[in-house]
Enzyme design. Structure first.
Site, PDB file in Angstrom:
ATOM      1  N   GLY A  43       0.701  -0.904   0.039  1.00 36.01           N
ATOM      2  CA  GLY A  43      -0.382   0.199   0.049  1.00 36.01           C
ATOM      3  C   GLY A  43       0.494   0.813   0.032  1.00 36.01           C
ATOM      4  N   GLY A  44       0.202   2.081   0.863  1.00 41.58           N
ATOM      5  CA  GLY A  44       1.438   4.069   0.605  1.00 41.58           C
ATOM      6  C   GLY A  44       2.348   3.925   1.407  1.00 41.58           C
ATOM      7  N   GLY A  51      24.133  13.112 -29.536  1.00 44.81           N
ATOM      8  CA  GLY A  51      23.750  13.930 -28.122  1.00 44.81           C
ATOM      9  C   GLY A  51      24.577  12.613 -27.148  1.00 44.81           C
ATOM     10  CB  ALA A  52      25.259   9.539 -25.396  1.00 42.63           C
TER      11      ALA A  52
HETATM   12  C1  HXC Z   1      -2.984  -4.800  11.782  1.00 42.37           C
HETATM   13  C2  HXC Z   1      -2.153  -6.884  10.997  1.00 42.37           C
HETATM   14  C3  HXC Z   1      -2.228  -5.629   9.984  1.00 42.37           C
HETATM   15  C4  HXC Z   1      -2.734  -4.559   9.773  1.00 42.37           C
HETATM   16  C5  HXC Z   1      -0.606  -7.920   9.269  1.00 42.37           C
HETATM   17  N1  HXC Z   1      -1.319  -7.351  10.335  1.00 42.37           N
HETATM   18  N2  HXC Z   1      -1.811  -6.609   9.222  1.00 42.37           N
HETATM   19  N3  HXC Z   1      -2.974  -6.295  11.753  1.00 42.37           N
HETATM   20  N4  HXC Z   1      -3.201  -4.078  10.744  1.00 42.37           N
HETATM   21  N5  HXC Z   1      -2.400  -3.541   8.380  1.00 42.37           N
HETATM   22  C6  HXC Z   1      -1.410  -9.100  11.883  1.00 42.37           C
HETATM   23  C7  HXC Z   1      -2.598  -9.280  10.846  1.00 42.37           C
HETATM   24  O1  HXC Z   1      -3.471  -9.646  12.308  1.00 42.37           O
HETATM   25  C8  HXC Z   1      -1.531 -10.724  12.635  1.00 42.37           C
HETATM   26  O2  HXC Z   1      -2.352 -10.770  14.027  1.00 42.37           O
HETATM   27  C9  HXC Z   1      -0.127 -10.840  12.063  1.00 42.37           C
HETATM   28  O3  HXC Z   1      -0.221  -9.503  12.138  1.00 42.37           O
HETATM   29  C10 HXC Z   1       0.914 -11.231  11.245  1.00 42.37           C
HETATM   30  O4  HXC Z   1      -0.155 -11.590   9.956  1.00 42.37           O
HETATM   31  P1  HXC Z   1      -0.475 -12.860   9.192  1.00 42.37           P
HETATM   32  O5  HXC Z   1      -1.480 -12.641   8.176  1.00 42.37           O
HETATM   33  O6  HXC Z   1      -1.009 -14.146  10.715  1.00 42.37           O
HETATM   34  O7  HXC Z   1       0.531 -12.830   8.310  1.00 42.37           O
HETATM   35  P2  HXC Z   1       1.291 -13.157   7.046  1.00 42.37           P
HETATM   36  O8  HXC Z   1      -0.054 -14.247   6.356  1.00 42.37           O
HETATM   37  O9  HXC Z   1       2.627 -13.044   6.920  1.00 42.37           O
HETATM   38  O10 HXC Z   1       0.145 -12.047   6.238  1.00 42.37           O
HETATM   39  C11 HXC Z   1       1.137 -10.491   6.135  1.00 42.37           C
HETATM   40  C12 HXC Z   1       0.323  -9.409   4.998  1.00 42.37           C
HETATM   41  C13 HXC Z   1      -1.295 -10.111   5.473  1.00 42.37           C
HETATM   42  C14 HXC Z   1       0.977 -10.434   4.017  1.00 42.37           C
HETATM   43  C15 HXC Z   1       1.094  -8.537   4.925  1.00 42.37           C
HETATM   44  O11 HXC Z   1      -1.151  -9.932   6.946  1.00 42.37           O
HETATM   45  C16 HXC Z   1      -1.466  -8.779   5.289  1.00 42.37           C
HETATM   46  O12 HXC Z   1      -2.411  -8.924   4.017  1.00 42.37           O
HETATM   47  N6  HXC Z   1      -2.066  -7.660   5.981  1.00 42.37           N
HETATM   48  C17 HXC Z   1      -2.548  -6.909   5.426  1.00 42.37           C
HETATM   49  C18 HXC Z   1      -2.370  -5.569   4.884  1.00 42.37           C
HETATM   50  C19 HXC Z   1      -2.746  -4.673   3.867  1.00 42.37           C
HETATM   51  O13 HXC Z   1      -3.475  -4.650   3.039  1.00 42.37           O
HETATM   52  N7  HXC Z   1      -2.777  -3.562   4.689  1.00 42.37           N
HETATM   53  C20 HXC Z   1      -2.702  -2.104   4.354  1.00 42.37           C
HETATM   54  C21 HXC Z   1      -2.162  -1.870   3.091  1.00 42.37           C
HETATM   55  S1  HXC Z   1      -3.082  -0.303   2.269  1.00 42.37           S
HETATM   56  P3  HXC Z   1      -2.075 -12.315  14.623  1.00 42.37           P
HETATM   57  O14 HXC Z   1      -2.839 -11.268  15.468  1.00 42.37           O
HETATM   58  O15 HXC Z   1      -3.651 -12.693  14.018  1.00 42.37           O
HETATM   59  O16 HXC Z   1      -0.757 -12.667  14.461  1.00 42.37           O
HETATM   60  C22 HXC Z   1      -2.129   0.958   4.032  1.00 42.37           C
HETATM   61  C23 HXC Z   1      -2.073   2.435   3.741  1.00 42.37           C
HETATM   62  C24 HXC Z   1      -0.750   2.557   3.826  1.00 42.37           C
HETATM   63  O17 HXC Z   1      -0.947   0.505   4.619  1.00 42.37           O
HETATM   64  C25 HXC Z   1      -1.639   4.485   2.875  1.00 42.37           C
HETATM   65  C26 HXC Z   1      -0.208   5.370   3.287  1.00 42.37           C
HETATM   66  C27 HXC Z   1      -1.386   6.922   2.590  1.00 42.37           C
END
Ligand code: HXC
Length: 514
Positions: A169-170, A404-405
């Site tokens: 994401g961001g 030019g290079a």
């Molecule tokens: C809260 C999160 C989290 C998140 C992971 N966890 N991402 N908690 N917010 N964004 C937590 C899970 O619930 C889990 O908790 C632990 O972290 C480990 O995650 P898993 O899913 O078990 O691990 P894994 O299988 O390795 O997968 C990792 C992952 C997946 C690929 C990162 O967790 C995932 O897809 N997370 C969401 C990613 C996402 O979409 N983020 C938002 C992006 S947008 P428990 O307690 O079960 O262990 C963004 C916007 C930013 O970031 C914008 C800025 C401008």
């Protein structure tokens, strides 16, 4: 008193432990170090001083009130690398998946502020699920705070990002603003939207690795500047690259008085470039003979391989090297090479690293693909970067400098300080064949034997224009030198230019063709 101490010790130990043992084990099973282990590898022994170890988030939404781990999923602080101060943050995937909430973001902002105010590099070790979903917009605001600090620090202090897990994401935009992005093979991913979203929106099937793994970003997109096999080699590379960089934009590039000369003989350079101008050779062989032993540190090695960029030492002087690579696409400048070179030149200029350019370039890549994708504006980036750079600039034309290079590759006209050519250099508007077909179009059309006439015209053109002496007569090269004299000229030139002062006209900022 003992109670006070034991309470502190209990809290400290909880913070040092990080997430649960099962989450730590999972991290290790994947071949990843924990955040704290990474900090230990990165910094000099016993140099780390942690900040905000006991910071906790203040959120109560969802079930967060019951889970308030100390440190909030990121380790922040300062320490030393090879005895020099650095600031760092390391996201802890074992706590909320390293996700970023308000408190987590504030800790990162604090080290960015300290690094900026105290003029020392900052290193971010990224391993995070992105914005902490439970904290909603507050975590988006936290990212924006970081982006702003990264931008304000850009060009003031070196900023290095290691991607050591997910970065989605961001969240990708903080590393993207920093100077160097290093990734780890197999365990790091960067994408704006993950494979599921890609599928939902475009119906494309793609794995996370193909979409945003280390190979993708180091070879196709150019987002990553280098890839390492595992966490340890990646962290060691950060230690190494810091050696070449000053602490901030006010400091001179570093000097290593204990440098070792190259292992091979300088005379080997005299036979390295083939007589046939269409035959390739490997510019890495030239680099190996010119730089101090094992001192070349490639940047963007797998991306736009027709241009080589990297840090090196020459006679102990830290430099940025930019070199056309005749062994790949004949060393032509295309869009990717131009963008790669421009970024590198600007980085060197920002941090006072002299730029050494090794030139063997047949020109910009022709064709509809390049024209339609904007080779004009992308090529202009490289030109702009070389033009605006005020650091010492030394150029060696090893063979071709066409069109030019020739101008772009740090020519005398755009403030090259010392420009040398090897005796076989061909400095001309274009190669003989192309020139003859334009100049003698009519004669060739009407000739009985156009092939042999073209051959004759080409020989004549080559004798008259494809050499370094016309440029030398105009003072466009300072000297034509034997290849084996090159290293000595570079060392003397770098010493002579060490205190160079050159400033550009006052302005808010230039309008680089982005
Ligand atoms: C809260 C999160 C989290 C998140 C992971 N966890 N991402 N908690 N917010 N964004 C937590 C899970 O619930 C889990 O908790 C632990 O972290 C480990 O995650 P898993 O899913 O078990 O691990 P894994 O299988 O390795 O997968 C990792 C992952 C997946 C690929 C990162 O967790 C995932 O897809 N997370 C969401 C990613 C996402 O979409 N983020 C938002 C992006 S947008 P428990 O307690 O079960 O262990 C963004 C916007 C930013 O970031 C914008 C800025 C401008």
């Amino acid at each position: 008193m003992t109670d006070h101490f034991s309470e502190l010790e209990r809290r400290r130990q909880a913070a040092i432990q990080g997430g649960s043992q099962s989450r730590i084990d999972r991290q290790h099973e994947r071949g990843k170090l924990t955040a704290r282990e990474r900090v230990t590898v990165l910094l000099d022994e016993d140099s780390f001083v942690e900040l905000g170890q006991l910071v906790q988030h203040q959120s109560t939404d969802f079930d967060l009130a019951d889970q308030r781990p100390p440190g909030d999923g990121v380790i922040t602080g300062y320490g030393t690398v090879h005895g020099r101060l650095v600031y760092l943050y390391a996201q802890d995937f074992t706590i909320f998946g390293g996700s970023l909430g308000r408190a987590h973001a504030s800790k990162i902002v604090q080290v960015l502020d300290l690094a900026l105010q105290n003029g020392a590099p900052v290193i971010g070790l990224n391993d995070s699920g992105g914005a902490r979903i439970q904290e909603g917009v507050v975590s988006l605001g936290g990212y924006a705070d970081i982006f702003l600090k990264n931008t304000l620090a850009s060009g003031v202090i070196p900023q290095i990002s290691a991607i050591m897990g997910p970065c989605a994401g961001g969240a990708v935009y903080s590393p993207a603003i920093t100077d160097l992005v290093f990734m780890v093979q197999g365990t790091s991913h960067m994408f704006v939207t993950g494979p599921d979203v890609v599928h939902a929106v475009t119906q494309e099937e793609v794995t996370a690795e193909d979409l945003g793994g280390a190979a993708t970003h180091s070879e196709r997109s150019g987002v990553a500047h280098a890839v390492y096999q595992n966490d340890i080699t990646c962290l060691e590379a950060i230690r190494t690259v810091l050696n070449y960089l000053p602490q901030n934009c006010e400091e001179q590039a570093s000097m290593d008085t204990a440098f070792q000369p190259p292992t091979s003989h300088m005379e080997d350079l005299n036979t390295l470039v083939p007589h046939n101008p269409n035959k390739p050779y490997d510019m890495h062989d030239v680099i190996r003979l010119l730089v101090d032993r094992s001192s070349f540190f490639p940047i963007h090695d797998g991306f736009a391989r027709n241009l080589i960029c990297g840090f090196a030492r020459i006679g102990g002087h830290a430099v940025g090297l930019v070199a056309n690579q005749p062994a790949h696409l004949a060393g032509v400048l295309d869009i990717d090479a131009s963008v790669k070179g421009a970024r590198f030149v600007r980085f060197c200029d920002a941090f006072n690293l002299p730029i050494v350019t090794l030139e063997d370039v047949p020109g910009f890549l022709p064709g509809t693909d390049q024209e339609w994708r904007g080779i004009i504006r992308h090529g202009a980036k490289l030109l702009y970067a070389f033009c605006e750079a005020t650091v010492p600039k030394i150029t060696i034309i090893t063979r071709k400098a066409y069109g030019g290079a020739y101008d772009v590759m740090s020519s005398k006209h755009i403030r090259g300080d010392l420009n040398y050519a090897w005796p076989g250099a061909e400095i001309a508007v274009m190669g003989a064949k192309g020139a003859v077909r334009i100049l003698h179009r009519a004669a060739l059309k009407n000739a009985e034997d156009p092939a042999s006439l073209e051959e004759e015209f080409s020989r004549d053109y080559q004798e008259r224009f494809s050499n370094p002496y016309i440029a030398a007569e105009h003072g466009y090269v300072d000297e034509v030198i034997y290849p084996n004299e090159t290293r000595e000229r570079l060392i003397r030139g770098l010493a002579m230019l060490r205190n160079k002062i050159l400033t550009n006209p006052r302005k808010k900022h230039g309008n680089m063709p982005l």
